[in-house]
Design a protein around this motif. Sequence first.
Motif, PDB file in Angstrom:
ATOM      1  N   VAL A  10      -3.243   5.501  -5.596  1.00  0.00           N
ATOM      2  CA  VAL A  10      -1.864   5.978  -5.595  1.00  0.00           C
ATOM      3  C   VAL A  10      -0.955   4.816  -5.210  1.00  0.00           C
ATOM      4  O   VAL A  10      -1.170   4.149  -4.204  1.00  0.00           O
ATOM      5  CB  VAL A  10      -1.683   7.157  -4.616  1.00  0.00           C
ATOM      6  CG1 VAL A  10      -0.236   7.616  -4.584  1.00  0.00           C
ATOM      7  CG2 VAL A  10      -2.605   8.305  -4.997  1.00  0.00           C
ATOM      8  N   LYS A  11       0.051   4.586  -6.031  1.00  0.00           N
ATOM      9  CA  LYS A  11       1.004   3.499  -5.809  1.00  0.00           C
ATOM     10  C   LYS A  11       2.423   4.045  -5.911  1.00  0.00           C
ATOM     11  O   LYS A  11       2.670   5.027  -6.600  1.00  0.00           O
ATOM     12  CB  LYS A  11       0.844   2.401  -6.874  1.00  0.00           C
ATOM     13  CG  LYS A  11      -0.512   1.756  -6.929  1.00  0.00           C
ATOM     14  CD  LYS A  11      -0.707   0.844  -5.758  1.00  0.00           C
ATOM     15  CE  LYS A  11      -2.011   0.072  -5.883  1.00  0.00           C
ATOM     16  NZ  LYS A  11      -2.290  -0.691  -4.687  1.00  0.00           N
ATOM     17  N   VAL A  33       6.868   2.690 -14.206  1.00  0.00           N
ATOM     18  CA  VAL A  33       5.614   3.189 -13.635  1.00  0.00           C
ATOM     19  C   VAL A  33       4.438   2.851 -14.547  1.00  0.00           C
ATOM     20  O   VAL A  33       3.335   2.577 -14.074  1.00  0.00           O
ATOM     21  CB  VAL A  33       5.663   4.706 -13.322  1.00  0.00           C
ATOM     22  CG1 VAL A  33       6.611   4.988 -12.185  1.00  0.00           C
ATOM     23  CG2 VAL A  33       6.012   5.521 -14.532  1.00  0.00           C
ATOM     24  N   ARG A  34       4.680   2.843 -15.838  1.00  0.00           N
ATOM     25  CA  ARG A  34       3.620   2.445 -16.768  1.00  0.00           C
ATOM     26  C   ARG A  34       3.259   0.972 -16.565  1.00  0.00           C
ATOM     27  O   ARG A  34       2.088   0.599 -16.601  1.00  0.00           O
ATOM     28  CB  ARG A  34       4.072   2.692 -18.203  1.00  0.00           C
ATOM     29  CG  ARG A  34       3.011   2.391 -19.211  1.00  0.00           C
ATOM     30  CD  ARG A  34       3.422   2.827 -20.591  1.00  0.00           C
ATOM     31  NE  ARG A  34       2.490   2.283 -21.556  1.00  0.00           N
ATOM     32  CZ  ARG A  34       2.775   2.068 -22.809  1.00  0.00           C
ATOM     33  NH1 ARG A  34       3.960   2.375 -23.280  1.00  0.00           N
ATOM     34  NH2 ARG A  34       1.887   1.564 -23.619  1.00  0.00           N
ATOM     35  N   HIS A  35       4.262   0.147 -16.336  1.00  0.00           N
ATOM     36  CA  HIS A  35       4.041  -1.280 -16.088  1.00  0.00           C
ATOM     37  C   HIS A  35       3.183  -1.481 -14.842  1.00  0.00           C
ATOM     38  O   HIS A  35       2.240  -2.270 -14.836  1.00  0.00           O
ATOM     39  CB  HIS A  35       5.396  -1.981 -15.937  1.00  0.00           C
ATOM     40  CG  HIS A  35       5.307  -3.443 -15.716  1.00  0.00           C
ATOM     41  ND1 HIS A  35       5.401  -4.005 -14.457  1.00  0.00           N
ATOM     42  CD2 HIS A  35       5.118  -4.472 -16.577  1.00  0.00           C
ATOM     43  CE1 HIS A  35       5.288  -5.316 -14.560  1.00  0.00           C
ATOM     44  NE2 HIS A  35       5.116  -5.625 -15.830  1.00  0.00           N
ATOM     45  N   LEU A  78      -2.230   6.047 -10.131  1.00  0.00           N
ATOM     46  CA  LEU A  78      -1.340   7.203 -10.021  1.00  0.00           C
ATOM     47  C   LEU A  78      -0.054   6.670  -9.393  1.00  0.00           C
ATOM     48  O   LEU A  78       0.029   6.501  -8.181  1.00  0.00           O
ATOM     49  CB  LEU A  78      -1.966   8.296  -9.163  1.00  0.00           C
ATOM     50  CG  LEU A  78      -3.313   8.833  -9.640  1.00  0.00           C
ATOM     51  CD1 LEU A  78      -3.858   9.856  -8.655  1.00  0.00           C
ATOM     52  CD2 LEU A  78      -3.204   9.427 -11.030  1.00  0.00           C
ATOM     53  N   VAL A  79       0.918   6.356 -10.226  1.00  0.00           N
ATOM     54  CA  VAL A  79       2.109   5.634  -9.778  1.00  0.00           C
ATOM     55  C   VAL A  79       3.319   6.559  -9.776  1.00  0.00           C
ATOM     56  O   VAL A  79       3.568   7.280 -10.742  1.00  0.00           O
ATOM     57  CB  VAL A  79       2.387   4.417 -10.685  1.00  0.00           C
ATOM     58  CG1 VAL A  79       3.582   3.630 -10.176  1.00  0.00           C
ATOM     59  CG2 VAL A  79       1.159   3.525 -10.781  1.00  0.00           C
ATOM     60  N   ASP A  89      -1.180   8.880 -15.987  1.00  0.00           N
ATOM     61  CA  ASP A  89      -2.376   9.413 -15.334  1.00  0.00           C
ATOM     62  C   ASP A  89      -2.051  10.547 -14.367  1.00  0.00           C
ATOM     63  O   ASP A  89      -2.859  11.454 -14.181  1.00  0.00           O
ATOM     64  CB  ASP A  89      -3.141   8.300 -14.618  1.00  0.00           C
ATOM     65  CG  ASP A  89      -3.860   7.389 -15.595  1.00  0.00           C
ATOM     66  OD1 ASP A  89      -4.339   7.898 -16.628  1.00  0.00           O
ATOM     67  OD2 ASP A  89      -3.948   6.181 -15.332  1.00  0.00           O
ATOM     68  N   VAL A  90      -0.890  10.518 -13.744  1.00  0.00           N
ATOM     69  CA  VAL A  90      -0.473  11.632 -12.883  1.00  0.00           C
ATOM     70  C   VAL A  90      -0.327  12.885 -13.738  1.00  0.00           C
ATOM     71  O   VAL A  90      -0.848  13.952 -13.399  1.00  0.00           O
ATOM     72  CB  VAL A  90       0.854  11.317 -12.150  1.00  0.00           C
ATOM     73  CG1 VAL A  90       1.383  12.547 -11.430  1.00  0.00           C
ATOM     74  CG2 VAL A  90       0.677  10.167 -11.183  1.00  0.00           C
TER      75      VAL A  90
END
Length: 195
Positions: A10-11, A33-35, A78-79, A89-90
């Motif tokens: 998790v970020k 968030v994808r980056h 999971l950003v 991914d989330v």
Amino acid sequence: MPVRRLLFDVKTIHGGTAHYASVLARTEHGGAVRHRAAAVAHDYVSHARALDTRFYPSTPAPGPITSRLQSFTQVRGLVFGHYGEASVDVHALIALAATKLAAVRWQLAGARSATEMRAFLVSRSRRRIGLAAVQAMARHRLARVPYVGVPRAVVQARLQRGPRTRGEPEPYAPTPSHADFYAFQSWGPALAVGA
């Protein structure tokens, strides 16, 4: 289908960082968030290689730590972003959990179908998780308000001193000492460092 153990990390990313200035962030919704999510797996492999080099210098590549990491699937990020957005991914994890739960509970919940129950669960989960992420980001920012205008050296000196009272250690995100902020603002670094 065989059971696989998946690794997630998790970020969070903050506004004004390089992730929001990336090409992805400028060209697509949720690009920041994808980056960040795209870098998670590479970061893990790089760190594993560095640990192998440090602790197993005579072992040929890949070392034991890298080999163990590679025995799993790729680490997924999971950003959560500064503005409440979340990585793919989330959303995939929410959808998977909703699908499994809806298949079991749709009749008990009074839904007309598993599909209807799944849609409800996805919507509710996105709202709850999104709100929790935004609240956590806001709490983090508010906890840092007393440090505005205080030089980094003063903040680091305060952190080196540790908790002010004996006993329990400070929690993960402790409430900052407002006294440090006001002492610095009133009397300058001499009092804040020595307090």
